[in-house]
Enzyme design. Structure first.
Site, mmCIF file in Angstrom:
data_model
loop_
_atom_site.group_PDB
_atom_site.id
_atom_site.type_symbol
_atom_site.label_atom_id
_atom_site.label_comp_id
_atom_site.label_asym_id
_atom_site.label_seq_id
_atom_site.Cartn_x
_atom_site.Cartn_y
_atom_site.Cartn_z
ATOM 1 N N GLN A 1 7.797 -9.068 8.247
ATOM 2 C CA GLN A 1 9.034 -8.502 7.723
ATOM 3 C C GLN A 1 9.486 -7.257 8.465
ATOM 4 O OE1 GLN A 1 6.857 -8.226 3.905
ATOM 5 N NE2 GLN A 1 7.933 -6.300 3.595
ATOM 6 N N GLY B 1 0.810 -1.206 0.000
ATOM 7 C CA GLY B 1 0.000 0.000 0.000
ATOM 8 C C GLY B 1 0.842 1.255 0.000
ATOM 9 N N GLY C 1 6.068 4.723 -8.505
ATOM 10 C CA GLY C 1 6.833 3.498 -8.735
ATOM 11 C C GLY C 1 5.918 2.292 -8.808
ATOM 12 N N HIS C 2 4.971 2.208 -7.873
ATOM 13 C CA HIS C 2 3.973 1.138 -7.952
ATOM 14 C C HIS C 2 3.153 1.269 -9.229
ATOM 15 C CE1 HIS C 2 4.428 1.473 -3.428
ATOM 16 N NE2 HIS C 2 4.621 0.176 -3.609
ATOM 17 N N LYS D 1 14.378 -1.547 -7.284
ATOM 18 C CA LYS D 1 14.940 -0.783 -6.165
ATOM 19 C C LYS D 1 15.297 -1.703 -5.007
ATOM 20 C CE LYS D 1 12.346 1.629 -3.384
ATOM 21 N NZ LYS D 1 12.742 1.101 -2.044
ATOM 22 N N ASP D 2 14.419 -2.668 -4.732
ATOM 23 C CA ASP D 2 14.691 -3.659 -3.695
ATOM 24 C C ASP D 2 15.436 -4.826 -4.331
ATOM 25 O OD1 ASP D 2 13.197 -2.375 -1.474
ATOM 26 O OD2 ASP D 2 11.516 -2.682 -2.826
#
Length: 599
Positions: A380, A350, A355-356, A472-473
């Site tokens: 996490q 959310g 980017g999403h 990015k991740d």
């Protein structure tokens, strides 16, 4: 790989796809002094083209071409490119240091990720011209624009290749590649359709050589539009001649009844509306004249069931919270779409940002059905992390996903995902999850893999599933890719390039935590990674630059957690050379940010 000669800078070039583009560009590189060591040709037509434009070059299989070449030129249809690149990677054919160049307009270098992971250097060069597949195209390459996309460290290589072929490189950011290609398609391919329709109408009324009648007007219109934009546009719509526009529509409607083909009428009315709207927006058409022209064009949605409606209000996605309902809904919708239906899945926590949005747009473009999950996963988050204050805006997220055309949203509560309490059995991330982010956040990646595995179990079942994750991740992406590979999970992982704000900051939901001073200071991360990729600083200098970055006028500075250069497939530290990956994590104020950059 073979060595073509002792001349400096000359490469052994392999061409995959002797279509109109591949054979011509191979010949252009050959003319520039490179040696073409092999070409693939499937059809009789492509074999003949290879013999004509690349005489003496052996026709080989795809693996043979890759084995022999220092530069592999991939010229296959856009939709075939991902499978080809990943298939060659799975077969172990890509070689470290090999240049892999594709010419597809739609894709940047993200589609070459499997080759880059094997040590190859990814480049994308798209010639903005139409090809005949004949030798005349070689002369037309002079000053032809090429859309060029590549990691910063190797961008000069892509630009040099274009210049060698006589073209003009135009740098296109990775995130904008699809829009770039859509603009060219709309302005060129769709223009061809318009010319074809106009030619058809002239032929039907008995005009000899309609191309000659249209030629001067069409060429002048294109030249004027490219030189001066829409300010030079003339014609009945821009003049506000509503009576003429109405007569056009009625005449085309009569012609449609006679021929049984309505496409010209539909295209004329749709494009005339767009022309009127754009003329009104720039002040070339008064509101009153605009209204008269639009009325003359008739209703927005013609009565014919075959007629395309103008864009309507987007339909909100179906929102479910039950895992079982989510699984059942996806499977039933996929079945309804047919056995070849594909599902694009974007898992999120959310607080959606652009980017999403980029992930969802790519999923929407590539699949029949799109699902998005919104779930802040407690597994996490470690002790003292920001679980309790993680940003949340479900109504805003749903509004954004509605605009993006998402079909299904899965937004469970914690008790829906973990009934009876947090799970006793979890997925381990192993060695890959215990370093870098895993070292700073113990257990983080085990929590990520556990929830992703649960989500994948819900979205799979009898249909193809593609899951989209941002680069990015980078460590998370690699670990999820390995989980899918090691556990034989039937999901295709689709990496999507990092989306950055105009000032370079990688987009993140956690950016919402930053005040103005912190956001300005955070730019040191992307700036320093860029300098490292360009060879302007060493790793140690990059670390020092981040550690001394002030936050505003006070004494606080950015606190570096790590900045390291790693092998993208093992995360083991390596020297900063092309094909490696620089990773950084730092705390800016109370906010922890990560970023990365391929070198």
């Amino acid at each position: 790989m073979s060595t073509p000669s002792n001349r400096p800078g000359r490469l052994g070039v392999g061409v995959i796809g002797a279509g109109r583009v591949g054979a011509v560009l191979g010949a252009a590189l050959r003319s520039a002094g490179h040696a073409v060591v092999g070409v693939t040709a499937v059809s009789a037509e492509s074999t003949e083209r290879a013999e004509l434009l690349l005489p003496g070059v052996p026709v080989l299989t795809v693996p043979e071409v890759v084995e022999r070449a220092e530069l592999v030129l991939v010229a296959v249809p856009d939709d075939h490119l991902p499978e080809l690149i990943s298939g060659l990677a799975q077969g172990g054919h890509w070689q470290p240091g090999q240049l892999v160049v594709h010419v597809a307009g739609r894709w940047g270098t993200s589609v070459l990720e499997p080759a880059r992971a094997a040590g190859a250097i990814p480049l994308a060069i798209h010639p903005a011209m139409t090809f005949t597949g004949m030798s005349m195209d070689l002369d037309r390459l002079a000053e032809c624009p090429f859309g060029v996309t590549a990691p910063a460290a190797v961008l000069p290589i892509a630009q040099a290749l274009v210049v060698e072929m006589g073209g003009e490189p135009v740098v296109i950011p990775e995130a904008d590649r699809t829009l770039y290609h859509a603009a060219l398609t709309h302005g060129a391919n769709n223009l061809t359709t318009l010319i074809g329709q106009a030619t058809q109408v002239l032929e039907e009324i008995g005009v000899d050589e309609p191309s000659r009648v249209l030629g001067a007007l069409s060429r002048a219109s294109v030249d004027n539009a490219l030189r001066s934009g829409e300010s030079t546009l003339t014609g009945p719509v821009v003049r506000g001649d509503a009576g003429t526009v109405r007569e056009h529509r009625l005449a085309l409607a009569e012609a449609a009844l006679a021929s049984g083909r309505e496409d010209v009428l539909r295209t004329y009315t749709f494009m005339a509306r767009a022309t009127a709207d754009r003329a009104k927006d720039r002040g070339a058409l008064s509101p009153a004249d605009h209204q008269r022209v639009v009325q003359a064009l008739g209703p927005d949605a013609p009565d014919s069931p075959d007629s395309p409606a103008l864009p309507q209000e987007p339909t909100p996605p179906v929102v479910v919270t039950s895992p079982q309902e989510f699984r059942t809904l996806l499977r039933s919708r996929a079945v309804a779409l047919g056995p070849e239906a594909t599902v694009g899945f974007v898992p999120t926590m959310g607080a959606l940002h652009d980017g999403h949005g980029h992930l969802v747009r790519q999923a929407r473009a590539e699949n029949d059905l799109v699902a998005v999950s919104i779930f802040v996963n407690p597994l996490q988050f470690g002790p003292g992390e920001d679980l309790s204050r993680y940003p949340s805006d479900l109504p805003g997220d749903l509004a954004r996903l509605t605009e993006l055309g998402v079909d299904v949203v899965f937004a469970p509560a914690v008790e829906d995902m973990y009934p009876g309490g947090l799970p006793l059995v979890r997925v381990s991330s192993g060695e890959l999850g215990n370093q870098l982010e895993g070292s700073s956040r113990p257990g983080h990646f085990d929590g990520v893999l556990t929830v992703v595995a649960k989500l994948f179990a819900l979205v799979t079942g009898g249909h193809q599933v593609r899951a989209y994750f941002g680069q990015k991740d980078a460590q998370q992406l690699l670990i999820i890719q390995r989980m899918v590979r090691d556990l034989n999970v039937d999901v295709q992982i689709c990496p999507v390039a990092i989306v950055r704000a105009p000032d370079g900051l990688a987009l993140s939901s956690r950016n919402a935590y930053l005040n103005d001073d912190e956001r300005a200071a955070a730019l040191v991360l992307s700036r320093t990674l860029q300098e490292l990729a360009q060879g302007a600083v060493t790793v140690e200098q990059a670390r020092d630059a981040i550690n001394v970055q002030q936050i505003g006028a006070g004494p606080d500075t950015v606190e570096l957690d790590y900045l390291t250069v790693v092998d993208p497939q093992t995360l083991q530290p390596v020297d900063p050379v092309p094909g490696t990956l620089a990773l950084v994590a730092a705390r800016v104020g109370t906010t922890r940010l990560i970023d990365n950059h391929h070198l």
